[in-house]
Scaffold this motif. Structure first.
Motif, PDB file in Angstrom:
ATOM      1  N   UNK A  52      56.770  27.944  40.807  1.00 45.22           N
ATOM      2  CA  UNK A  52      57.213  28.962  39.837  1.00 45.22           C
ATOM      3  C   UNK A  52      56.351  28.905  38.579  1.00 45.22           C
ATOM      4  N   UNK A  53      56.234  30.047  37.919  1.00 43.20           N
ATOM      5  CA  UNK A  53      55.484  30.120  36.664  1.00 43.20           C
ATOM      6  C   UNK A  53      54.008  30.410  36.901  1.00 43.20           C
ATOM      7  N   UNK A  54      53.282  30.490  35.802  1.00 47.20           N
ATOM      8  CA  UNK A  54      51.840  30.725  35.850  1.00 47.20           C
ATOM      9  C   UNK A  54      51.137  29.551  35.175  1.00 47.20           C
ATOM     10  N   UNK A  55      49.825  29.563  35.223  1.00 47.91           N
ATOM     11  CA  UNK A  55      49.064  28.465  34.621  1.00 47.91           C
ATOM     12  C   UNK A  55      49.413  28.288  33.145  1.00 47.91           C
ATOM     13  N   UNK A  56      49.571  29.399  32.441  1.00 46.77           N
ATOM     14  CA  UNK A  56      49.872  29.336  31.011  1.00 46.77           C
ATOM     15  C   UNK A  56      51.366  29.413  30.721  1.00 46.77           C
ATOM     16  N   UNK A  57      52.177  29.592  31.762  1.00 47.11           N
ATOM     17  CA  UNK A  57      53.615  29.689  31.572  1.00 47.11           C
ATOM     18  C   UNK A  57      54.091  31.071  31.163  1.00 47.11           C
ATOM     19  N   UNK A  58      53.174  32.037  31.079  1.00 49.29           N
ATOM     20  CA  UNK A  58      53.525  33.385  30.644  1.00 49.29           C
ATOM     21  C   UNK A  58      53.667  34.296  31.865  1.00 49.29           C
ATOM     22  N   UNK A  59      54.877  34.819  32.064  1.00 49.45           N
ATOM     23  CA  UNK A  59      55.102  35.807  33.114  1.00 49.45           C
ATOM     24  C   UNK A  59      54.606  37.139  32.586  1.00 49.45           C
ATOM     25  N   UNK A  60      53.917  37.887  33.437  1.00 55.42           N
ATOM     26  CA  UNK A  60      53.366  39.161  32.982  1.00 55.42           C
ATOM     27  C   UNK A  60      53.337  40.160  34.132  1.00 55.42           C
ATOM     28  N   UNK A  61      53.131  41.414  33.789  1.00 54.89           N
ATOM     29  CA  UNK A  61      52.966  42.470  34.783  1.00 54.89           C
ATOM     30  C   UNK A  61      51.511  42.905  34.759  1.00 54.89           C
ATOM     31  N   UNK A  62      50.936  43.129  35.942  1.00 52.31           N
ATOM     32  CA  UNK A  62      49.553  43.598  36.022  1.00 52.31           C
ATOM     33  C   UNK A  62      49.509  44.860  36.880  1.00 52.31           C
ATOM     34  N   UNK A  63      48.811  45.881  36.400  1.00 49.71           N
ATOM     35  CA  UNK A  63      48.726  47.137  37.146  1.00 49.71           C
ATOM     36  C   UNK A  63      47.662  47.072  38.240  1.00 49.71           C
ATOM     37  N   UNK A  64      47.795  47.976  39.201  1.00 53.17           N
ATOM     38  CA  UNK A  64      46.773  48.154  40.227  1.00 53.17           C
ATOM     39  C   UNK A  64      46.445  49.639  40.309  1.00 53.17           C
ATOM     40  N   UNK A  65      45.312  49.952  40.882  1.00 55.54           N
ATOM     41  CA  UNK A  65      44.894  51.352  40.978  1.00 55.54           C
ATOM     42  C   UNK A  65      45.626  52.050  42.121  1.00 55.54           C
ATOM     43  N   UNK A  66      45.558  53.378  42.115  1.00 53.07           N
ATOM     44  CA  UNK A  66      46.168  54.170  43.186  1.00 53.07           C
ATOM     45  C   UNK A  66      45.556  53.804  44.541  1.00 53.07           C
ATOM     46  N   UNK A  67      44.252  53.595  44.568  1.00 59.06           N
ATOM     47  CA  UNK A  67      43.563  53.251  45.819  1.00 59.06           C
ATOM     48  C   UNK A  67      44.085  51.921  46.376  1.00 59.06           C
ATOM     49  N   UNK A  68      44.200  50.923  45.504  1.00 58.37           N
ATOM     50  CA  UNK A  68      44.710  49.628  45.944  1.00 58.37           C
ATOM     51  C   UNK A  68      46.154  49.750  46.394  1.00 58.37           C
ATOM     52  N   UNK A  69      46.954  50.539  45.670  1.00 58.90           N
ATOM     53  CA  UNK A  69      48.354  50.748  46.056  1.00 58.90           C
ATOM     54  C   UNK A  69      48.441  51.376  47.448  1.00 58.90           C
ATOM     55  N   UNK A  70      47.548  52.295  47.758  1.00 60.54           N
ATOM     56  CA  UNK A  70      47.549  52.940  49.082  1.00 60.54           C
ATOM     57  C   UNK A  70      47.234  51.909  50.179  1.00 60.54           C
ATOM     58  N   UNK A  71      46.242  51.059  49.942  1.00 57.14           N
ATOM     59  CA  UNK A  71      45.918  50.014  50.922  1.00 57.14           C
ATOM     60  C   UNK A  71      47.080  49.029  51.068  1.00 57.14           C
ATOM     61  N   UNK A  72      47.733  48.698  49.956  1.00 61.75           N
ATOM     62  CA  UNK A  72      48.887  47.798  50.020  1.00 61.75           C
ATOM     63  C   UNK A  72      50.037  48.404  50.819  1.00 61.75           C
ATOM     64  N   UNK A  73      50.258  49.704  50.660  1.00 67.33           N
ATOM     65  CA  UNK A  73      51.297  50.368  51.446  1.00 67.33           C
ATOM     66  C   UNK A  73      50.984  50.287  52.937  1.00 67.33           C
ATOM     67  N   UNK A  74      49.709  50.460  53.290  1.00 66.74           N
ATOM     68  CA  UNK A  74      49.285  50.304  54.688  1.00 66.74           C
ATOM     69  C   UNK A  74      49.577  48.882  55.177  1.00 66.74           C
ATOM     70  N   UNK A  75      49.214  47.898  54.348  1.00 63.79           N
ATOM     71  CA  UNK A  75      49.408  46.492  54.717  1.00 63.79           C
ATOM     72  C   UNK A  75      50.891  46.178  54.886  1.00 63.79           C
ATOM     73  N   UNK A  76      51.706  46.725  53.997  1.00 62.74           N
ATOM     74  CA  UNK A  76      53.151  46.475  54.068  1.00 62.74           C
ATOM     75  C   UNK A  76      53.716  47.008  55.388  1.00 62.74           C
ATOM     76  N   UNK A  77      53.268  48.197  55.783  1.00 66.59           N
ATOM     77  CA  UNK A  77      53.712  48.767  57.057  1.00 66.59           C
ATOM     78  C   UNK A  77      53.221  47.903  58.222  1.00 66.59           C
ATOM     79  N   UNK A  78      51.979  47.445  58.111  1.00 65.06           N
ATOM     80  CA  UNK A  78      51.394  46.603  59.166  1.00 65.06           C
ATOM     81  C   UNK A  78      52.157  45.284  59.299  1.00 65.06           C
TER      82      UNK A  78
END
Length: 173
Positions: A52-78
């Motif tokens: 649990x946690x991160x190297x610095x102890x700070x939980x954060x949100x990071x965005x991804x691009x539409x293209x990466x989101x599309x590939x992730x949706x494919x992977x999730x289905x797979x």
């Protein structure tokens, strides 16, 4: 050639995550609506565990691009799962960083991309430095870049490697 590796490298490119943070990404921490991940855990290669946690102890949100989101949706289905580690064969034990670096070297060789730049070898961690350099060359404030990367402004100075092209873009604005 493999969707899981493509997604891994696209996420590193889009987010500047540490490879251990990317390896610990869980489908449960992915927001399809906001196209981002909550970074709440890390994979520690020396112990071979997700912690649990991160190297610095700070939980954060990071965005991804539409293209990466599309590939992730494919992977999730797979993969056919809603929870569990994304970069894993079984959803519990992540692939190793060494395995991912081997896949990166294979991809660079196929694409004709040099493995070394100025004497330094490229690894999955190289995406982090490229992300910070590109983000600092854009219109993002250095504090915003530090927040996305999960470190202080002082630390990020060592990650910034501007080229003449980066400097030229900033001069033009």
């Amino acid at each position: 050639p493999n969707l899981i590796y493509r997604c891994f490298f696209l996420i590193l490119r889009d987010s500047g995550l540490r490879p251990g943070e990317a390896l610990a990404l869980d489908w449960a921490n992915c927001s399809e609506q906001f196209k981002c991940f909550a970074i709440v855990q890390k994979f520690e290669q020396c112990t071979n565990r997700v912690l649990p946690g991160t190297k610095t102890g700070v939980t954060r949100a990071v965005p991804i691009t539409d293209r990466t989101a599309a590939f992730l949706n494919q992977l999730k289905k797979e993969q056919g799962k809603e929870a569990g580690l994304i970069f894993s064969a079984d959803g519990r034990k992540p692939f190793s960083e060494n395995n991912m670096n081997d896949r990166l070297r294979d991809a660079m060789d196929r694409a004709g991309v040099p493995r070394f730049v100025n004497g330094a070898g490229r690894t999955s961690y190289s995406f982090r430095h490229a992300f910070v350099t590109n983000a600092l060359s854009s219109s993002l404030d250095p504090d915003e870049v530090a927040l996305l990367a999960g470190h202080s402004r002082e630390v990020q100075k060592g990650y910034n490697h501007p080229t003449n092209n980066h400097l030229f873009k900033r001069i033009k604005h």
